[in-house]
Design an enzyme around this catalytic site. Structure first.
Site, mmCIF file in Angstrom:
data_model
loop_
_atom_site.group_PDB
_atom_site.id
_atom_site.type_symbol
_atom_site.label_atom_id
_atom_site.label_comp_id
_atom_site.label_asym_id
_atom_site.label_seq_id
_atom_site.Cartn_x
_atom_site.Cartn_y
_atom_site.Cartn_z
ATOM 1 N N HIS A 97 0.904 -1.272 0.035
ATOM 2 C CA HIS A 97 0.041 -0.013 0.028
ATOM 3 C C HIS A 97 0.911 1.162 0.022
ATOM 4 O O HIS A 97 2.193 1.144 0.048
ATOM 5 C CB HIS A 97 -0.773 -0.085 1.229
ATOM 6 C CG HIS A 97 -0.195 0.143 2.465
ATOM 7 N ND1 HIS A 97 0.585 -0.949 3.129
ATOM 8 C CD2 HIS A 97 -0.170 1.178 3.477
ATOM 9 C CE1 HIS A 97 0.858 -0.444 4.060
ATOM 10 N NE2 HIS A 97 0.469 0.568 4.521
ATOM 11 N N HIS A 133 1.320 3.903 2.003
ATOM 12 C CA HIS A 133 1.680 4.605 3.136
ATOM 13 C C HIS A 133 3.261 4.762 2.873
ATOM 14 O O HIS A 133 3.859 3.814 2.742
ATOM 15 C CB HIS A 133 1.437 4.144 4.427
ATOM 16 C CG HIS A 133 -0.186 4.553 4.896
ATOM 17 N ND1 HIS A 133 -1.051 3.643 5.786
ATOM 18 C CD2 HIS A 133 -0.842 5.581 4.601
ATOM 19 C CE1 HIS A 133 -2.238 4.364 5.588
ATOM 20 N NE2 HIS A 133 -2.142 5.225 5.159
ATOM 21 N N ASP A 178 5.894 4.699 5.094
ATOM 22 C CA ASP A 178 6.748 3.512 5.536
ATOM 23 C C ASP A 178 6.799 2.268 4.736
ATOM 24 O O ASP A 178 8.089 1.593 4.698
ATOM 25 C CB ASP A 178 6.613 3.360 7.116
ATOM 26 C CG ASP A 178 5.050 2.907 7.047
ATOM 27 O OD1 ASP A 178 4.276 3.360 6.623
ATOM 28 O OD2 ASP A 178 4.878 1.872 8.006
ATOM 29 N N HIS A 179 6.004 2.276 3.597
ATOM 30 C CA HIS A 179 6.253 0.882 2.818
ATOM 31 C C HIS A 179 6.533 1.247 1.503
ATOM 32 O O HIS A 179 6.587 0.337 0.506
ATOM 33 C CB HIS A 179 4.577 0.464 2.883
ATOM 34 C CG HIS A 179 4.495 -0.061 4.065
ATOM 35 N ND1 HIS A 179 4.609 -1.358 4.507
ATOM 36 C CD2 HIS A 179 3.890 0.506 5.414
ATOM 37 C CE1 HIS A 179 4.049 -1.653 5.698
ATOM 38 N NE2 HIS A 179 3.699 -0.499 6.153
ATOM 39 N N HIS A 213 7.706 -5.275 11.702
ATOM 40 C CA HIS A 213 6.704 -4.023 11.617
ATOM 41 C C HIS A 213 6.268 -3.359 12.982
ATOM 42 O O HIS A 213 5.053 -3.343 13.318
ATOM 43 C CB HIS A 213 5.491 -4.090 10.701
ATOM 44 C CG HIS A 213 4.837 -2.728 10.285
ATOM 45 N ND1 HIS A 213 3.781 -2.234 10.989
ATOM 46 C CD2 HIS A 213 5.049 -2.149 9.108
ATOM 47 C CE1 HIS A 213 3.427 -1.262 10.373
ATOM 48 N NE2 HIS A 213 4.163 -0.950 9.131
ATOM 49 N N HIS A 251 -7.279 -1.915 5.843
ATOM 50 C CA HIS A 251 -6.409 -0.853 6.534
ATOM 51 C C HIS A 251 -7.002 0.389 6.003
ATOM 52 O O HIS A 251 -8.172 0.245 4.864
ATOM 53 C CB HIS A 251 -4.938 -1.069 5.666
ATOM 54 C CG HIS A 251 -4.085 -0.287 6.392
ATOM 55 N ND1 HIS A 251 -3.744 -0.272 7.470
ATOM 56 C CD2 HIS A 251 -2.999 0.640 5.857
ATOM 57 C CE1 HIS A 251 -2.624 0.523 7.888
ATOM 58 N NE2 HIS A 251 -2.420 0.958 6.749
#
EC number: 3.1.26.11
Length: 309
Positions: free
Chosen positions: A63, A65, A67-68, A267, A141
């Site tokens: 996805h 966001h 941090d990914h 995570h 999510h």
């Protein structure tokens, strides 16, 4: 021989810490390299881990966001700079394609044509990934998020004693494997099942930011290796649900109910320090009696050895 291992590049959640970089995971599988969720700093972490751009054949983003995915520009530009010649397939949620475009072309650089984009949508997407099938399924999510699963097809393991009993050796064995039958020296026809045993295919799943949902269990069902977010401990279960995350206890529950062989927790929220790490393992083990690993940056975690029938 097969080479199957998870190279852990980063294990923190929303923000990096002194000891945990943003997300990043390279699953090496028989010559393929699946780079999952490259966060900031992934390019440098790859250097420390002893892997490079030529090891990457797939980029899989769960996805959009930060941090990914904020490591995507560096990875793409490094692929271009290093002259990677093989195809690199990028898989990501179709609803976030605008973010992929921004990341893919974030700055001026000498571009590459080897990256093939494959947005995913719907309840299930299956892709041919060389030695495995790559399956994407939706998770739960606040933004569209997909988990990924790799499945090797089932096969057969030749049994030397059974081959010898039928007088089969050399090219005859190869013919038996290719065609399913071969004529033995005594003139009889030998079938593959007579000289082999079933060899179940191996599998792995990668489940990031999500609440418990059907997709989590479908991805995890029977896998040899489950890499799963465990952002919070159970004392923060309400917070986890509100923000679309799992606790370590929930991760253990998924592994137990799904028949997972090796569970990898990752995570972690920055609120937890080294002293809290045993609690993650303890919580996962409330439900799961199998092998549990709490991931640390730059570790290499093997896919469990194949179960031999």
């Amino acid at each position: 021989m097969s080479h199957r291992e998870l190279v852990v590049l980063g294990t923190s959640s929303a923000v990096p810490t002194r000891h945990r970089n943003h997300n990043g995971y390279l699953l090496r599988w028989d010559g393929q390299g699946f780079l999952f969720d490259p966060g900031e700093g992934t390019q440098r972490q790859m250097l420390y881990a002893g892997v490079g751009s030529h090891d990457v054949t797939w980029i899989c983003v769960t996805h959009f966001h930060g941090d990914h995915c904020l490591g995507v520009p560096g990875i793409v530009q490094r692929i271009a700079r290093d002259g990677v010649a093989h195809r690199v397939t990028a898989v990501f949620p179709a609803s976030g394609e605008v973010y992929w475009r921004r990341l893919r072309h974030a700055t001026a650089f000498a571009d590459t044509s080897v990256i093939a984009e494959h947005p995913v949508s719907g309840e299930e997407t299956r892709l041919d990934a060389g030695p495995v099938t790559l399956t994407a399924r939706p998770l739960s999510h606040p933004v569209d998020s997909y988990g990924y699963r790799l499945d090797e097809p089932d096969g057969h393991r030749m049994v030397p004693e059974l081959l010898a009993a039928r007088g089969l050796h050399g090219p005859a064995i190869g013919e038996l494997q290719r065609t399913g039958t071969v004529v033995a020296p005594d003139g009889t026809t030998v079938g593959l099942a007579e000289c082999s045993r079933p060899r179940p295919g191996q599998s792995a799943a990668f489940v990031m930011d999500t609440r418990l949902c059907d997709g989590v269990f479908a991805l995890a069902e029977g896998v040899d290796l489950l890499v799963v977010e465990s952002t919070f401990l159970s004392g923060e279960a309400a917070l986890a649900s509100r923000y679309g995350h799992l606790t370590a206890e929930q991760a253990g529950l998924v592994a137990a109910e799904s028949g997972v062989r090796r569970l990898v927790l990752t995570h972690l929220s920055e609120r937890y320090g080294a002293g809290d790490e045993p609690r993650f393992l303890d919580e996962a083990r409330r439900h799961f009696g199998g092998d549990v690993v709490l991931a640390h940056d730059l570790e290499r975690i093997a896919v469990p050895h194949r179960v031999v029938a």
